[in-house]
Design an enzyme around this catalytic site. Structure first.
Site, PDB file in Angstrom:
ATOM      1  CD1 TRP A  42       0.510   5.167  -4.334  1.00  0.00           C
ATOM      2  CD2 TRP A  42      -0.549   3.296  -4.946  1.00  0.00           C
ATOM      3  NE1 TRP A  42      -0.300   5.475  -5.397  1.00  0.00           N
ATOM      4  CE2 TRP A  42      -0.972   4.347  -5.796  1.00  0.00           C
ATOM      5  CE3 TRP A  42      -1.092   2.031  -5.145  1.00  0.00           C
ATOM      6  CZ2 TRP A  42      -1.885   4.167  -6.828  1.00  0.00           C
ATOM      7  CZ3 TRP A  42      -2.013   1.841  -6.170  1.00  0.00           C
ATOM      8  CH2 TRP A  42      -2.399   2.899  -7.002  1.00  0.00           C
ATOM      9  CG  ASN A  43       6.269   4.844  -3.427  1.00  0.00           C
ATOM     10  OD1 ASN A  43       5.588   5.745  -3.900  1.00  0.00           O
ATOM     11  ND2 ASN A  43       6.857   4.951  -2.255  1.00  0.00           N
TER      12      ASN A  43
ATOM     13  CG  ASP B  61       2.719  11.115   5.059  1.00  0.00           C
ATOM     14  OD1 ASP B  61       1.641  10.583   5.405  1.00  0.00           O
ATOM     15  OD2 ASP B  61       3.584  10.513   4.410  1.00  0.00           O
TER      16      ASP B  61
ATOM     17  CB  ALA C 217      17.511  -4.268  -6.533  1.00  0.00           C
TER      18      ALA C 217
ATOM     19  CD  GLU D 293       8.995   2.380  -8.006  1.00  0.00           C
ATOM     20  OE1 GLU D 293       9.531   1.249  -7.919  1.00  0.00           O
ATOM     21  OE2 GLU D 293       9.231   3.304  -7.207  1.00  0.00           O
TER      22      GLU D 293
ATOM     23  CG  HIS E 117       5.014   7.329   3.935  1.00  0.00           C
ATOM     24  ND1 HIS E 117       3.711   7.730   4.118  1.00  0.00           N
ATOM     25  CD2 HIS E 117       5.012   5.985   4.129  1.00  0.00           C
ATOM     26  CE1 HIS E 117       2.966   6.677   4.416  1.00  0.00           C
ATOM     27  NE2 HIS E 117       3.738   5.613   4.429  1.00  0.00           N
TER      28      HIS E 117
ATOM     29  CG  HIS F 258       5.756  -4.515  -0.178  1.00  0.00           C
ATOM     30  ND1 HIS F 258       6.441  -4.226  -1.337  1.00  0.00           N
ATOM     31  CD2 HIS F 258       5.704  -3.341   0.510  1.00  0.00           C
ATOM     32  CE1 HIS F 258       6.779  -2.952  -1.348  1.00  0.00           C
ATOM     33  NE2 HIS F 258       6.340  -2.390  -0.240  1.00  0.00           N
TER      34      HIS F 258
ATOM     35  CD  GLN G  10      10.736  -1.827  -6.443  1.00  0.00           C
ATOM     36  OE1 GLN G  10      11.082  -2.567  -5.537  1.00  0.00           O
ATOM     37  NE2 GLN G  10       9.579  -1.158  -6.396  1.00  0.00           N
TER      38      GLN G  10
ATOM     39  CB  THR H 136       2.504   8.439   0.293  1.00  0.00           C
ATOM     40  OG1 THR H 136       2.342   7.825   1.574  1.00  0.00           O
ATOM     41  CG2 THR H 136       3.192   9.786   0.449  1.00  0.00           C
TER      42      THR H 136
END
Length: 495
Positions: free
Chosen positions: A392-393, A135, A372, A397, A37, A389, A374, A158
């Protein structure tokens, strides 16, 4: 009245300091204290600061301390002189767990303490804010504080548009008897959510629907936040129009202004492209040091040969689940890069022993790292699949990078996202509610070999669309301009 009087005095001081010039719009930003978030909201904050807005970004004290230790704050302040970080307490003892299910304790504590803390911050500001961007899970505190001070609140959800729309139906799910889910057929379609009636099964509903009783406090918490969110003056989403157009149309029945500005991780790079991106705070991890050596490891592998495995910043596993993933990955015969945080493993067994054992077993088969970079990993030519998992991010990506997904959702919005990945956008597989090694092996083989061509046809189209959306003239680029104009219009009305 006392607070407003203080604002007026501060406003006059600022006007004198600006030597008669109009002060810039001032945006206060309030995320919940979780990396998934904070990161997109910080991306937006940097973009607003880049467009000459003043920004006050509010973290909890815990996040503030851990996050800023990884940021060159002096370089950041030189880059964004109108940007200020402040912190508020989360109301929990310092040794309370804040990852895994500990995040729910943080949310309940902030429910009771955030409004007073936010009011204290607002009163202390030298220049009154033009608006608050909160948020969606902090909307109760933000809306109440905003209404008390006459400051409009914009809700930043988010989550995906699909999941956001689902959360607005939590009360209806209770009324229709869909929730609680206990003892129900989990593969039955849920038909009471308009626009998703042929998409979501019961097992695809947000994890908070897996409750035992109708008055579950966490479920009630999210209903309350969704109701408060309806009072926001606008909705901001980290998505792009072309990905979720039908559901965005549905959300238009609640919000007259919707700004889709994703994928934010790329839009930020596009808009601030002429500057040194290493000074951006949003590129830093909140809690973990990135192992950049994994990029060198990827360099030694052929194109599209490696499975990247990462389950985000909060998801935890038992040792048994870890071993099922391990055996499935090894049996697939594909090399893997696997992120296992120091707090990933829970249960009775010593997690350090399990992690050491896995690292030893990984030799010649894969690489295990604690964290890492990402975005760089997904953009690497060696990566051919992403076991995720479904946060949403991570989903955005992966779509932008054109890397197909195997989804193993744990909680929150992840169940909805994984269903959309597999059955709406058709850019991956959904493995929810199980992780047997045979399933892991089969899905890796299918995605890397047998069914790859079919999945990649959809992914390539979606990835190109995502890339176009953030370019000048693209939908997200344009919507960010509209959002900035809206904030400036609020500011001009206050002068």
């Amino acid at each position: 009245m006392r607070a407003k009087l203080k604002w007026e005095k501060s406003f006059l001081k600022d006007m004198e300091k600006e030597e008669g010039q109009e002060p810039h719009p001032h945006v206060v930003i309030l995320p919940i204290p979780a990396q998934g978030h904070v990161k997109p909201m910080l991306k937006l904050a940097e973009l607003l600061s880049h467009s000459s807005c003043r920004v006050t970004f509010i973290n909890t004290e815990y996040v503030h301390t851990t996050f800023l230790s990884s940021v060159d704050i002096h370089a950041f302040s030189r880059r964004f002189p109108k940007f200020r970080f402040v912190s508020i307490p989360d109301g929990l003892p310092p040794d309370s767990p804040r990852s895994g299910k500990g995040i729910f304790d943080v949310l309940f504590s902030l429910r009771d303490t955030a409004k007073a803390a936010l009011l204290e911050v607002l009163v202390s500001l030298r220049q009154p804010p033009t608006c608050i961007i909160a948020d969606g899970i902090m909307c109760c505190a933000a809306i109440e504080a905003g209404e008390e001070f006459g400051v409009p609140v914009l809700a930043f959800r988010t989550y995906s548009a699909c999941c956001t729309w689902t959360y607005f139906h939590l009360s209806m799910l209770l009324q229709e008897g869909e929730v609680p889910l206990q003892d129900k057929d989990m593969d039955q379609l849920v038909t009471c959510i308009s626009g998703l009636e042929n998409v979501l099964r019961r097992r695809d509903l947000p994890s908070i629907c897996r409750i035992d009783r109708v008055d579950d406090p966490l479920y009630t918490f999210f209903i309350t936040q969704a109701l408060a969110m309806r009072r926001a003056s606008a909705l901001i989403l980290n998505t792009f129009e072309e990905l979720e157009a039908p559901i965005l149309f549905k959300l238009g029945s609640i919000f007259s202004k919707i700004y889709t500005i994703g994928p934010l991780h790329v839009l930020s790079n596009v808009r601030i492209k002429d500057d040194n991106l290493t000074t951006l705070a949003s590129t830093k991890s909140i809690r973990w040091q990135e192992d950049k050596g994994c990029i060198t490891w990827l360099d030694s592998h052929p194109p599209k040969s490696v499975v990247f495995v990462s389950f985000g910043s909060l998801v935890t596993f038992t040792c048994e689940q870890m071993l099922e993933f391990w055996h499935g990955l090894v049996n697939s015969g594909k090399p893997f890069l696997w992120v296992i945080r120091s707090d990933s493993i829970v249960g009775d067994d010593d997690p350090r022993t399990t992690l050491i054992d896995l690292e030893e077993l990984a030799k010649d088969k894969g690489l295990i790292v604690s964290w890492a970079p990402q975005e760089k990993v997904l953009a690497h030519s060696a990566v051919g699949a992403f076991l995720t998992h479904s946060g949403w991010n991570s989903t955005l990506e992966s779509i932008y990078a054109g890397v197909p997904m195997i989804c193993w959702p744990a909680w929150g919005d992840q169940q909805v996202n994984s269903r959309c990945v597999s059955d709406v956008w058709r850019v991956g597989f959904d493995m929810k509610d199980g992780c047997h090694r045979s399933i892991v092996e089969k899905m890796v083989r299918d995605l890397m070999n047998d069914k790859r061509e079919e999945i990649m046809k959809s992914m390539e189209v979606l990835s190109r669309t995502a890339q176009q959306s953030v370019k000048e003239g693209g939908s997200s680029y344009f919507n960010l301009e509209k959002l900035i104009e809206y904030i400036k219009s609020i500011h001009l009305k206050k002068l």
